[in-house]
Design a protein around this motif. Structure first.
Motif, PDB file in Angstrom:
ATOM      1  N   GLU A  72       0.830  -1.216   0.000  1.00  0.00           N
ATOM      2  CA  GLU A  72       0.000   0.000   0.000  1.00  0.00           C
ATOM      3  C   GLU A  72       0.858   1.258   0.000  1.00  0.00           C
ATOM      4  O   GLU A  72       0.552   2.236  -0.681  1.00  0.00           O
ATOM      5  CB  GLU A  72      -0.951  -0.011   1.209  1.00  0.00           C
ATOM      6  CG  GLU A  72      -2.044   1.030   1.145  1.00  0.00           C
ATOM      7  CD  GLU A  72      -2.928   0.946  -0.094  1.00  0.00           C
ATOM      8  OE1 GLU A  72      -3.269   2.008  -0.646  1.00  0.00           O
ATOM      9  OE2 GLU A  72      -3.257  -0.178  -0.544  1.00  0.00           O
ATOM     10  N   GLY A  73       1.947   1.239   0.773  1.00  0.00           N
ATOM     11  CA  GLY A  73       2.854   2.374   0.817  1.00  0.00           C
ATOM     12  C   GLY A  73       3.503   2.637  -0.542  1.00  0.00           C
ATOM     13  O   GLY A  73       3.673   3.787  -0.942  1.00  0.00           O
ATOM     14  N   LEU A  74       3.853   1.563  -1.263  1.00  0.00           N
ATOM     15  CA  LEU A  74       4.428   1.703  -2.604  1.00  0.00           C
ATOM     16  C   LEU A  74       3.415   2.323  -3.562  1.00  0.00           C
ATOM     17  O   LEU A  74       3.758   3.178  -4.376  1.00  0.00           O
ATOM     18  CB  LEU A  74       4.889   0.345  -3.140  1.00  0.00           C
ATOM     19  CG  LEU A  74       6.150  -0.231  -2.520  1.00  0.00           C
ATOM     20  CD1 LEU A  74       6.346  -1.684  -2.954  1.00  0.00           C
ATOM     21  CD2 LEU A  74       7.369   0.603  -2.873  1.00  0.00           C
ATOM     22  N   LYS A  75       2.160   1.901  -3.424  1.00  0.00           N
ATOM     23  CA  LYS A  75       1.100   2.436  -4.275  1.00  0.00           C
ATOM     24  C   LYS A  75       0.940   3.943  -4.043  1.00  0.00           C
ATOM     25  O   LYS A  75       0.830   4.715  -4.996  1.00  0.00           O
ATOM     26  CB  LYS A  75      -0.205   1.701  -3.970  1.00  0.00           C
ATOM     27  CG  LYS A  75      -1.358   2.057  -4.863  1.00  0.00           C
ATOM     28  CD  LYS A  75      -2.571   1.194  -4.503  1.00  0.00           C
ATOM     29  CE  LYS A  75      -3.776   1.565  -5.320  1.00  0.00           C
ATOM     30  NZ  LYS A  75      -4.940   0.737  -4.976  1.00  0.00           N
ATOM     31  N   GLU A  76       0.961   4.351  -2.784  1.00  0.00           N
ATOM     32  CA  GLU A  76       0.828   5.766  -2.442  1.00  0.00           C
ATOM     33  C   GLU A  76       2.030   6.578  -2.928  1.00  0.00           C
ATOM     34  O   GLU A  76       1.864   7.670  -3.460  1.00  0.00           O
ATOM     35  CB  GLU A  76       0.647   5.940  -0.923  1.00  0.00           C
ATOM     36  CG  GLU A  76      -0.698   5.445  -0.412  1.00  0.00           C
ATOM     37  CD  GLU A  76      -1.878   6.084  -1.113  1.00  0.00           C
ATOM     38  OE1 GLU A  76      -1.888   7.324  -1.278  1.00  0.00           O
ATOM     39  OE2 GLU A  76      -2.789   5.333  -1.517  1.00  0.00           O
TER      40      GLU A  76
END
Length: 183
Positions: free
Chosen positions: A123-127
Motif C-alpha cells: 500500500e505504501g508503494l502504491k501511495e
C-alpha cells in the motif's frame, strides 16, 4: 579457452539464462527483451509471471540506458561505461541483475531512494507511486524516480543492491530483483 568452459559452468551453477555485458542502447535493450520473452515462451512460463519479469526487465534496462555514467569520454583507468545485465531462473523465482558505473557522489541519493522503497509495504508503494506521478518532476537524465518503485511493486519483493568502488570518482552499482514464479 578454458575460460569459456569456466563461464559456462558459472552460468549453470547460478541458473543464468541470459547474460549481456557491453554498451546498452535502445536497440540492444529491445533485443535482450525479445530473447528473454522467447526463452520464457519456450519453457511455457505463465503470462502473469512473464509480464512481471518483462516489466522489471524494462525498468532495469531503462535505468542502465538513462543513468549509467559514461567512463569512455573520461578515459580514466582504461574503464569503459559497459554495464551488465543477467537473467536467472530457478524452480521458484527469476533473478534479474544489473550493474553499471555511477559517480560516487550519486551513491547516497540512489541508496536513499532504494531504502525508501524497501521500507514500504504494498500500500505504501502504491501511495508513493501516486505521489511521484502527481509531482511529475523529471530529472536532467529523463527519469521521474518511478523505476525503483515500479520494480518493487511488480516483483512484490525488496530490491537488493550494492556499490563496489572502481576509483575515487566512480563505483559499480549492482541491483538485484527477485520475481516469484508463482502468481
Amino acid at each position: 579457452m578454458k575460460y569459456v568452459f569456466d563461464l559456462h559452468k558459472t552460468m549453470l551453477a547460478h541458473n543464468l539464462i541470459l547474460v549481456y555485458e557491453g554498451e546498452f542502447t535502445q536497440e540492444i535493450t529491445k533485443s535482450i527483451l525479445a530473447m528473454a520473452e522467447r526463452n520464457m515462451d519456450a519453457i511455457g512460463e505463465s503470462s502473469g509471471v512473464k509480464r512481471k519479469v518483462f516489466n522489471v526487465m524494462v525498468e532495469c534496462l531503462q535505468n542502465i540506458v538513462k543513468h549509467a555514467e559514461d567512463l569512455n569520454e573520461r578515459g580514466e583507468d582504461g574503464l569503459r561505461n559497459n554495464a551488465i545485465f543477467l537473467l536467472g531462473k530457478s524452480v521458484s523465482q527469476y533473478l534479474i541483475n544489473s550493474g553499471n558505473p555511477v559517480r560516487n557522489e550519486s551513491i547516497e541519493f540512489i541508496s536513499s531512494k532504494i531504502d525508501q522503497v524497501n521500507a514500504l509495504d504494498k500500500e505504501g508503494l502504491k501511495e508513493l507511486y501516486k505521489e511521484v506521478i502527481k509531482k511529475g518532476e523529471i530529472s536532467e537524465k529523463g527519469g521521474a524516480g518511478l523505476g525503483f518503485i515500479d520494480m518493487a511493486r511488480k516483483s512484490g519483493q525488496k530490491l537488493e543492491y550494492s556499490f563496489e568502488p572502481i576509483n575515487d570518482e566512480f563505483s559499480f552499482f549492482s541491483l538485484q530483483i527477485t520475481v516469484p514464479r508463482e502468481e
